[in-house]
Each structure stands twice: as C-alpha cells, then as structure tokens.
Design a protein around this motif. Structure first.
Motif: not given
Length: 536
Positions: A70-75, A78, A254, A258-259, A266, A268
């Motif tokens: 989940k972190l890999d697809l998010w942080i 960005l 963005c 989201w960051m 965090a 998300l």
C-alpha cells in the motif's frame, strides 16, 4: 486493509506520567539502561505518542507485506512526481540553450547556470530547520507550487538580470525538495526513512531518483517536438518554461493533498496501519521525527568524521553534475550534430542513467551495501570521460564519442546512494537534518563550481573540464572505500560495547530485545544508541 494483528488490543501508555522502567535481571538490581538515564519522553520521537516505548502490538508478515505494498503504491509515486518535475525544471536551461535562448555569450550563460545553485546554497540551512518545525509534506507542497510559478515566469523574463533573479528564486524553492533527495532530496529521503526499513530504503529512493534519467528522455523528446515550431508568435523556449511550470504546480497540489507528513499523521492509513507502519521500522533504530532543535545533535554531526567524508564525496560528485547538466547538449552538438539531432541523440544517456540508478538501488538493499554501488556507478563514467578525452579531434569517431557521453550518465546514481547512506546511517532527527543540510549545501557549492569548469576559451572540446571530472570521480572511489572501512570498524566496536553492557546489566536475550525496542523512538543519535547498526 483487513487486520491480521496477533495482539488485538493496543495499549497507548501515558507518556507524561509513566515512570522510568528499571532494567536488569530483577527489580532489586536497581540497574538502569545506559540510554534511559536523563531521557525524558518529551525529548523522544513523535512516534512515542502513538506506540509508546515498548512494542504493544505484533503484526504478521502477511499484514506487513500488504501494508508495504500500500505504501509502495502511494508514497514513492508521489516522490517520483516531485523529483521528475524538479529535475526537469532544473535542467530546463540545458534545453533552452539550443532553442533560441535570448541570453548570449557563454560568460552570461555560466552565470545564469550558477544562479540556481546560489539560491540553493543561501536557502539550504534555513529551510531544513524550518521544515523541522512545520508539517513536512505541506511545506514541501507549497515550495513545489511556488517553484512552478517562478518557472512559468521565465517565459516573461526580458533580460539577463531577470533571468538571473528567477534562477536564483528557483534554486531557493527547489532547495527544500532536494534537501533529502538524499534525497534524496532531504524531504523525500526523510519521508522514505520514516516509512521504510533500512533494507528497503535504497531501492525506494532509487524509484524516485530514477526520474533524473527519465527526465532526460522526456525533456529531450518534448524539446525536440517544440523545436519544430517556427517561433512566429512565441519563442520555443518560452513554451518549454510554461509547460514545465504548469506541470510543477499540478504536482505541488497533489503533494499538498496526498503526501503524508509522517506515519503518525498519514491520512490514508487507518489507526491500526499507522501503528503497524511505526512498528515495522522500530528495530532499525532510526526514529521518525522530533520538532525540537537539539544543539548537542548539531555538535555531534559536526564532530563526526563521516559527516565530512560525505560532504567531500558529495562535492566530488556535484562538480561534474554542475558541468554536465548544463553543458552535455553543447558537448554532443560539438561532435557535428544539428540542434534537433542533439536533442534526440541525448535521450539514450537518460535511459542508461535510469537503469544504473535502479540497479544500484536494488543491489544496495539486497547486499546491505551503500559504498560499493557508488563505485559501480562511477567506473563507467570514468571510462566514458577517458573516451571523450582520448578521441577528441577524431571526427570519424562520432559514434564512439556519442557512446562515451552515454557512459558518463551513470555517475548520477552515486548521489542517490549517498542519500540512501545518510538515511540508513544517521539517527537523531536534528542530526539527520543537519547532515542533510550539509550534504545539499555541498551539492550546491559543487554545482556552482561545476558550471565554471567548462570555460569559453576551452570550447568546443572542453578538454580541461573533462580531465577535471575524470580526476574528481577517481578520487571519489578512494573516499568510498574509506567510508565503508570506517562503518565496518564502528559496527565492530558497537558489538563489543553491547556485549559488555549485556554482561554488566545481566540481560537475558528477552531483556536485550525489550531494551532494543525501548530505545527505538527516543530520538537518540546513532552514536548514543548502542543498538544502532551502520550500513556499509
């Protein structure tokens, strides 16, 4: 994300009222931990507010894998978007230089190139300490939006003075992003180090630092397409600045939305996932963040010989970067290619640089190494530069000369690994930001010097500048081996110290592990924390 927590209830301790715990084989021994004395919970990490000093919850491997995914697809995406726009913006002058750019005369061009790094240098130390007081991601996002506005303003600059001022401001706003570049840029590296374990950090940093190479491909093709415009209504270089500035503003928005500022904040992640994210990195002893500036940690950073060796290796890398990032297209054009051919022929260097960055990041985490990947990145550049020097004047060797320029793109991955080195080998939040500030300040000084190693009198071959780059990178090889040797020695001393403390305190294996957990979020420096292990 479905919970697979092995201990369902998570007790959050009252940190202000909780008494200091005794350690040792029994309560009667009255022995305290070497790190617990004089440590107040308020001096510790922000993470203490959420997870406390002792591990309260255990998460399964499967749960942690899903959280990491989940972190890999998010942080990292960005971070990559920020780095993509930042590096593209920084190198925009390289493209504009052969697109009817109005600043004529190489001396003026050199000064315009240096202006970015002067602004970078002036603002580096203030921005790292401001960021420590503010919410990290929000401060980053504001800076990204501001630099997008400044970049678009380049299209309206009428004179040398205006261009110089705008490049200076661009360096100022971009400074914060590049602060953890290593960071890699500092902010990005800080964020990566908060969410990822040591054996995951180098590859994640490489995932955004790879944008350096990809921007060379993207920027080259965009500039190539714009170059076909006849410039009847607006100069081609102005279109480039408007496009890149608008992209930066979009990315900045963005980031603001989201960051994450830290695992504690965090947005998300669920409450349970925030705790899991912190417990994942507890054993690395690196901590997350602390809002108080600690003078003793600044002093330790300045007294640590490794800090100055990192400063030196950053300088040895940044001088070539300052020269090549602004003059690489002019070097390729000197082989006898047209401007359009130069733009398209320069793009494979970006692909090679990107591949090397990913390779070094993977190898660094896989083998637990930081210095050897730097050596791996430097050797091809040294070979490529030797080709450009040795084949100078052999116009029949255009293909070999072009191949040499592709090889010299590999050295850029070295700086990515320097940032990973800082993230993995420094603990204590103030010490981290201080070393990152010194690294990036050195980066700016090196780049300022680098803009001056390609002098007008040496055009078009620039042989003295090429020789300087080859010598500097060769010297850096020895610095890498020295740093690696120092960390190996420090780890050996740490093991001896830890074993002596274990005997003195009478710790069992379970008590040793408990003490390790309790030290993780006390905002101790790597030297203060006997459980901290350096990555070589």
């Amino acid at each position: 994300m479905t919970s697979i927590v092995e201990q369902n209830t998570v007790a959050i301790p009252d940190l202000e009222k909780r008494p200091a715990s005794r350690v040792g084989p029994s309560d009667e021994d009255e022995k305290r931990s070497v790190t617990e004395s004089a440590v107040d919970s308020r001096e510790g990490d922000e993470a203490l507010k959420l997870v406390g000093r002792e591990r309260q919850a255990h998460f399964s491997e499967e749960y942690n894998r899903r959280l990491r995914r989940k972190l890999d697809l998010w942080i990292p995406p960005l971070c990559a978007a920020v780095y993509f726009t930042q590096f593209l913006d920084k190198t925009s002058l390289n493209y504009a230089s052969i697109m009817n750019f109005p600043i004529t005369g190489q001396q003026n061009y050199n000064l315009i190139s240096a202006a970015f790094y002067i602004g970078f240098l002036v603002w580096e130390f203030p921005t790292v300490y401001i960021s420590q007081k503010l919410r990290l991601a929000k401060y980053l996002g504001v800076n990204v939006v501001l630099w997008g506005i400044v970049l678009m303003a380049h299209a309206a600059a009428p004179s040398f003075g205006a261009f110089f001022a705008l490049r200076f401001l661009l360096g100022k706003f971009t400074t914060f992003v590049r602060m953890f570049e290593s960071c890699v840029a500092p902010s990005l590296i800080l964020i990566i180090s908060m969410f990822y374990k040591k054996d995951e950090q180098a590859s994640r940093i490489s995932w955004f630092y790879v944008m350096n190479g990809l921007t060379s491909i993207f920027g080259g093709f965009v500039a190539y397409g714009i170059s076909f415009y006849d410039g009847h209504r607006i100069a081609p270089y102005k279109i480039l600045y408007l496009l890149l500035g608008g992209l930066a503003i979009l990315v900045g928005i963005c980031v603001l939305v989201w960051m994450p500022d830290s695992p504690v904040l965090a947005q998300l992640l669920t409450s349970e996932e925030r705790i899991a994210a912190l417990e994942r990195v507890r054993d690395d002893q690196g901590g997350t963040e602390n809002k108080r500036l600690k003078k003793e940690q600044v002093k330790e950073a300045l007294m640590d010989v490794r800090t100055w060796l990192i400063v030196l290796t950053t300088m040895l890398t940044s001088i070539p970067n300052g020269g090549l990032s602004n003059f690489s297209n002019l070097i390729v054009k000197s082989f006898g290619y047209t401007s359009k051919q130069t733009l398209i022929l320069s793009t494979p260097a970006g692909a090679i640089g990107a591949a090397m960055t990913l390779l070094c990041g993977w190898y660094s985490d896989k083998k637990g190494e930081r210095m050897m990947p730097i050596v791996l990145a430097l050797v091809p550049t040294i070979v490529g530069m030797a080709m450009l020097i040795g084949l100078n004047g052999h116009q029949g060797e255009k293909g070999a000369l072009l191949f040499g320029t592709y090889l010299i793109g590999t050295f850029g991955s070295a700086l990515s690994t320097v940032y990973a080195y800082n993230a993995s080998n420094t603990s204590g939040h103030t010490k981290k930001v201080t070393i990152n500030a010194m690294t990036l300040a050195t980066f700016s000084v090196g780049n300022i010097i680098g803009t001056e190693i390609f002098l007008p009198k040496d055009a078009p071959a620039y042989i003295p500048g090429k020789i300087a780059i080859m010598v500097l990178l060769t010297a850096q090889l020895f610095i890498c081996f020295l740093l690696r040797w120092i960390n190996v020695r420090l780890n050996a001393k740490k093991r001896q110290h830890l074993e002596a403390e274990r005997v003195r305190q009478g710790w069992t294996d379970a008590q040793m592990e408990k003490e390790r957990e309790r030290n993780a979020f006390l905002d101790l420096t790597d030297k203060q924390n006997i459980f901290f292990v350096y990555t070589t």
